[in-house]
Design an enzyme around this catalytic site. Structure first.
Site, PDB file in Angstrom:
ATOM      1  N   ASP A   1     -24.885  81.994  92.221  1.00 28.05           N
ATOM      2  CA  ASP A   1     -25.188  82.572  93.535  1.00 28.05           C
ATOM      3  C   ASP A   1     -25.342  84.096  93.462  1.00 28.05           C
ATOM      4  O   ASP A   1     -25.797  84.715  94.414  1.00 28.05           O
ATOM      5  CB  ASP A   1     -24.089  82.180  94.541  1.00 28.05           C
ATOM      6  CG  ASP A   1     -24.516  82.386  95.985  1.00 28.05           C
ATOM      7  OD1 ASP A   1     -25.720  82.624  96.207  1.00 28.05           O
ATOM      8  OD2 ASP A   1     -23.646  82.312  96.870  1.00 28.05           O
TER       9      ASP A   1
ATOM     10  N   GLU B   1     -27.598  85.746  92.128  1.00 27.19           N
ATOM     11  CA  GLU B   1     -28.925  85.605  91.501  1.00 27.19           C
ATOM     12  C   GLU B   1     -29.831  86.805  91.754  1.00 27.19           C
ATOM     13  O   GLU B   1     -30.752  87.046  90.978  1.00 27.19           O
ATOM     14  CB  GLU B   1     -29.603  84.325  92.009  1.00 27.19           C
ATOM     15  CG  GLU B   1     -30.326  84.445  93.353  1.00 27.19           C
ATOM     16  CD  GLU B   1     -29.445  84.887  94.512  1.00 27.19           C
ATOM     17  OE1 GLU B   1     -28.235  84.603  94.482  1.00 27.19           O
ATOM     18  OE2 GLU B   1     -29.964  85.514  95.453  1.00 27.19           O
TER      19      GLU B   1
ATOM     20  N   LYS C   1     -35.778  92.831  96.397  1.00 31.41           N
ATOM     21  CA  LYS C   1     -35.357  91.447  96.095  1.00 31.41           C
ATOM     22  C   LYS C   1     -36.130  90.481  97.008  1.00 31.41           C
ATOM     23  O   LYS C   1     -36.019  90.559  98.235  1.00 31.41           O
ATOM     24  CB  LYS C   1     -33.845  91.319  96.326  1.00 31.41           C
ATOM     25  CG  LYS C   1     -33.307  89.878  96.264  1.00 31.41           C
ATOM     26  CD  LYS C   1     -31.782  89.818  96.450  1.00 31.41           C
ATOM     27  CE  LYS C   1     -31.268  88.388  96.591  1.00 31.41           C
ATOM     28  NZ  LYS C   1     -29.807  88.303  96.810  1.00 31.41           N
TER      29      LYS C   1
ATOM     30  N   ASP D   1     -32.104  81.352  99.318  1.00 26.73           N
ATOM     31  CA  ASP D   1     -30.967  81.386  98.389  1.00 26.73           C
ATOM     32  C   ASP D   1     -29.943  80.319  98.785  1.00 26.73           C
ATOM     33  O   ASP D   1     -29.093  80.537  99.648  1.00 26.73           O
ATOM     34  CB  ASP D   1     -30.321  82.785  98.430  1.00 26.73           C
ATOM     35  CG  ASP D   1     -29.107  82.877  97.503  1.00 26.73           C
ATOM     36  OD1 ASP D   1     -28.904  81.958  96.680  1.00 26.73           O
ATOM     37  OD2 ASP D   1     -28.376  83.891  97.600  1.00 26.73           O
TER      38      ASP D   1
ATOM     39  N   ASP E   1     -33.124  86.273 102.579  1.00 22.60           N
ATOM     40  CA  ASP E   1     -32.749  86.891 101.306  1.00 22.60           C
ATOM     41  C   ASP E   1     -33.937  87.562 100.603  1.00 22.60           C
ATOM     42  O   ASP E   1     -33.803  88.060  99.495  1.00 22.60           O
ATOM     43  CB  ASP E   1     -32.102  85.833 100.399  1.00 22.60           C
ATOM     44  CG  ASP E   1     -31.047  86.429  99.483  1.00 22.60           C
ATOM     45  OD1 ASP E   1     -30.592  87.557  99.752  1.00 22.60           O
ATOM     46  OD2 ASP E   1     -30.688  85.770  98.485  1.00 22.60           O
TER      47      ASP E   1
ATOM     48  N   LYS F   1     -23.959  77.323  98.092  1.00 23.40           N
ATOM     49  CA  LYS F   1     -23.347  77.981  99.256  1.00 23.40           C
ATOM     50  C   LYS F   1     -22.853  76.923 100.246  1.00 23.40           C
ATOM     51  O   LYS F   1     -23.389  75.813 100.265  1.00 23.40           O
ATOM     52  CB  LYS F   1     -24.401  78.834  99.964  1.00 23.40           C
ATOM     53  CG  LYS F   1     -24.706  80.154  99.279  1.00 23.40           C
ATOM     54  CD  LYS F   1     -25.658  80.991 100.117  1.00 23.40           C
ATOM     55  CE  LYS F   1     -25.997  82.297  99.429  1.00 23.40           C
ATOM     56  NZ  LYS F   1     -24.849  83.200  99.247  1.00 23.40           N
TER      57      LYS F   1
ATOM     58  N   ARG G   1     -29.261  89.935  91.513  1.00 25.26           N
ATOM     59  CA  ARG G   1     -29.151  90.903  90.415  1.00 25.26           C
ATOM     60  C   ARG G   1     -29.854  90.398  89.156  1.00 25.26           C
ATOM     61  O   ARG G   1     -30.308  91.187  88.345  1.00 25.26           O
ATOM     62  CB  ARG G   1     -27.662  91.224  90.166  1.00 25.26           C
ATOM     63  CG  ARG G   1     -26.830  90.030  89.802  1.00 25.26           C
ATOM     64  CD  ARG G   1     -25.338  90.303  89.931  1.00 25.26           C
ATOM     65  NE  ARG G   1     -24.892  90.273  91.336  1.00 25.26           N
ATOM     66  CZ  ARG G   1     -23.651  90.502  91.732  1.00 25.26           C
ATOM     67  NH1 ARG G   1     -22.718  90.806  90.850  1.00 25.26           N
ATOM     68  NH2 ARG G   1     -23.337  90.460  93.015  1.00 25.26           N
TER      69      ARG G   1
HETATM   70  N1  BES Z   1     -27.918  86.699  99.076  1.00 27.07           N
HETATM   71  C1  BES Z   1     -26.542  86.762  98.791  1.00 27.07           C
HETATM   72  C2  BES Z   1     -25.840  87.919  99.490  1.00 27.07           C
HETATM   73  C3  BES Z   1     -25.685  87.803 100.978  1.00 27.07           C
HETATM   74  C4  BES Z   1     -24.633  87.071 101.509  1.00 27.07           C
HETATM   75  C5  BES Z   1     -26.535  88.448 101.814  1.00 27.07           C
HETATM   76  C6  BES Z   1     -24.476  87.000 102.875  1.00 27.07           C
HETATM   77  C7  BES Z   1     -26.365  88.389 103.180  1.00 27.07           C
HETATM   78  C8  BES Z   1     -25.336  87.648 103.718  1.00 27.07           C
HETATM   79  C9  BES Z   1     -26.309  86.935  97.284  1.00 27.07           C
HETATM   80  O1  BES Z   1     -27.248  86.341  96.467  1.00 27.07           O
HETATM   81  C10 BES Z   1     -24.977  86.312  96.994  1.00 27.07           C
HETATM   82  O2  BES Z   1     -24.850  85.150  97.185  1.00 27.07           O
HETATM   83  N2  BES Z   1     -24.029  87.126  96.577  1.00 27.07           N
HETATM   84  C11 BES Z   1     -22.712  86.673  96.340  1.00 27.07           C
HETATM   85  C12 BES Z   1     -22.213  87.351  95.102  1.00 27.07           C
HETATM   86  C13 BES Z   1     -20.953  86.750  94.562  1.00 27.07           C
HETATM   87  C14 BES Z   1     -21.223  85.382  94.003  1.00 27.07           C
HETATM   88  C15 BES Z   1     -20.421  87.670  93.491  1.00 27.07           C
HETATM   89  C16 BES Z   1     -21.845  87.030  97.557  1.00 27.07           C
HETATM   90  O3  BES Z   1     -22.076  88.085  98.151  1.00 27.07           O
HETATM   91  O4  BES Z   1     -21.005  86.230  97.925  1.00 27.07           O
HETATM   92 ZN    ZN Z   2     -29.173  86.142  97.287  1.00 26.88          ZN
HETATM   93 ZN    ZN Z   3     -26.832  84.274  96.103  1.00 23.77          ZN
END
Ligand code: BES
Ligand code: ZN
Ligand code: ZN
Length: 489
Positions: free
Chosen positions: A336, A338, A254, A259, A277, A266, A340
């Site tokens: 968010d 994204e 990824k 992000d 990210d 966020k 995936r």
């Molecule tokens: N890049 C984030 C995941 C992340 C969060 C990595 C904190 C490291 C630290 C990812 O894109 C994301 O935002 N995931 C969300 C998914 C949710 C919306 C289902 C998450 O983990 O909150």
């Molecule tokens: Zn992300």
């Molecule tokens: Zn995200």
């Protein structure tokens, strides 16, 4: 840093600083001719990471630095990596231009052999000396230019060189990770990959543009970049072995250069960390950095979908439906989630165009994996027992630990959509990391062995272990997967 292997059995030539390891409750071994006073030997107990700087009473070294390996009950190669990093940091503080590290037969044996010791020392010398200062207007000048490493012979020397290559590849990944979002953009991934393709004799690089991705039907990936001024790319590097390939392995990472969350923005607190990210993609780049000079009998592919995720008038909105390369439709409930979305098309592309035997993807995919495993373990979702075993063992050897997580059919069903085939998040059942992995599974051809590695916890903020850890990028995944490849070869 120059790391020069030398034969430990040759007479020690004069040096400014000699580094020697010692273990708890073991007689301290020194190179021939080097003598220390009774006081120095007495205060040094060989405790893990203990240091004692001494003025020798005899021999060719001006000063001697003793560094402790500890009691050695378990995980002795990790003790050696940490002690080596402690040693190199100490040598830097002393301001010497060159250091000499003496590695006795007992130290090699303790780490598991000449190869294990050589790789560990090579890695830890480079990684222990790593600093990220390319953005400081006056970076600190480094006085330590090189280390002569005295070991047992050819096997040790080759391993030391290999460890140095792997350490440098990890530091390259750290550089990409630590670089902020305005300096490490999707187009920078493309140019780094092209550079690796030009330099690596066995590596070719192809970079797909948004237009080419559109032609391939990558509507899922493109739905993430639409709200950003920076165009997305799909980087595809290929390594061809010297001899007939034993199989085809593909690493996918990824590469979200930043992000912000998109329209599902966020919170601002800590958002700056979302420059990390891209660490999965950064790790794939690091592996290919090492492949410029390492030989493996596999055809190896590296695929990095790279984009920014920004809010904008033309950004994807919650509820929008997009179509991935395999024809599946996805309702984007949360913009968010994204990672995936870009990985979905990358995995379709790999399944259809590369058709490897094995895919391993790395992604800072979910905050939930940090809740489950913290910062010391990477979450692993493997489809076969053998891949699970191979990655677990590689984790134990390298210190990049992985922990197997479940992925059931019921988790895959959670992602079934109301208005479309799939939705990009589940309906609040919890299991955030498993849901992320389950979403990805809808885009991997079932005949391909696959593991998803969620590195959201381990890519930065890991516990300080001298050669790795701390608040900055760790480069996790590079050593793990190079070790996996090495063990398979
Ligand atoms: N890049 C984030 C995941 C992340 C969060 C990595 C904190 C490291 C630290 C990812 O894109 C994301 O935002 N995931 C969300 C998914 C949710 C919306 C289902 C998450 O983990 O909150
Ligand atoms: Zn992300
Ligand atoms: Zn995200």
């Amino acid at each position: 840093m120059k790391v020069t292997p030398k034969d430990a059995s040759a007479k020690l030539s004069s040096c400014d600083l000699l580094i020697v390891f010692g273990a708890e409750k073991k007689r301290l071994e020194l190179p021939d001719g080097v003598e220390l006073g009774a006081a120095a030997k007495k205060d040094f107990e060989g405790k893990a990471r203990q240091t004692r700087l001494c003025d020798p009473t005899g021999g060719a070294a001006k000063r001697v630095l003793l560094v402790g390996l500890g009691a050695g009950t378990k995980w002795q190669v990790e003790d050696l990596r940490r002690a080596t990093a402690v040693a190199i940091k100490h040598a830097e503080k002393l301001g010497v231009a060159k250091a000499t590290l003496w590695v006795s037969g007992a130290v090699e044996k303790r780490a598991g052999g000449a190869t294990e010791a050589g790789v560990a020392i090579g890695e830890a010398l480079v990684m222990g000396a790593y600093t990220y200062d390319e953005l400081k207007s006056k970076p600190a000048q480094k006085t330590l230019k090189g280390v002569d490493v005295l070991g047992s012979g050819r096997e040790f020397s080759a391993a030391l060189r290999r460890g140095k290559t792997i350490g440098e590849a990890t530091c390259y990944t750290r550089d990409l990770a630590n670089r902020p979002g305005n300096k490490m953009r999707p187009r920078d991934f493309a140019s780094e990959a092209r550079k690796i393709g030009r330099k690596g004799k066995r590596i070719t690089t192809k970079v797909l543009t948004e237009k080419q991705m559109e032609e391939l039907g990558m509507g899922s990936l493109l739905s993430v970049s639409t709200g950003s001024i920076e165009p997305a790319f799909l980087v595809h590097m290929t390594y061809k072995p010297k001899t007939k390939a034993k199989g085809k392995i593909c690493f996918v990472g990824k590469g979200l250069s930043f992000d912000a969350g998109g329209i599902s923005l966020k919170p601002s607190n800590g958002m700056e960390d979302m420059k990390f990210d891209m660490c999965g993609g950064g790790a794939v780049m690091g592996i290919f950095h090492a492949l410029q000079s390492l030989d493996f009998p596999y055809e190896i592919h590296g695929v990095v979908p790279t984009s920014e995720n920004m809010p904008a008038h033309n950004a994807t909105k919650p509820g929008d439906v997009v179509t991935a390369m395999n024809g599946k439709t996805i309702e984007v409930i949360n913009t968010d989630a994204e990672g995936r979305l870009i990985l979905a098309d990358a995995l379709c592309y790999v399944s259809k165009k590369v058709k490897p035997d094995t895919i391993i993807d790395m992604a800072t995919l979910t905050g939930a994996i940090i809740v489950a495993l913290g910062h010391e373990l990477t979450g692993m979702f493997p489809t076969t027992k053998s891949l699970s075993k191979e990655l677990t063992a590689a984790g134990e050897r390298t210190g990049e630990l992985v922990w197997e997580m479940p992925l059931l059919d019921v988790h895959k069903e959670q992602l079934k959509g109301t208005y479309s085939d799939l939705r990009n998040i589940n309906r609040g059942e919890g299991n955030g990391s498993t849901a992320g992995a389950a979403f990805l599974s809808h885009f991997v051809d079932e005949s391909i062995e696959w593991a998803h590695l969620d590195i959201a916890g381990t890519a930065w903020k890991a516990r300080n272990r001298d050669y790795t850890g701390g608040s900055t990028g760790t480069g996790v995944g590079v050593r793990l997967l190079l070790d996996y490849l090495n063990n398979k070869s």
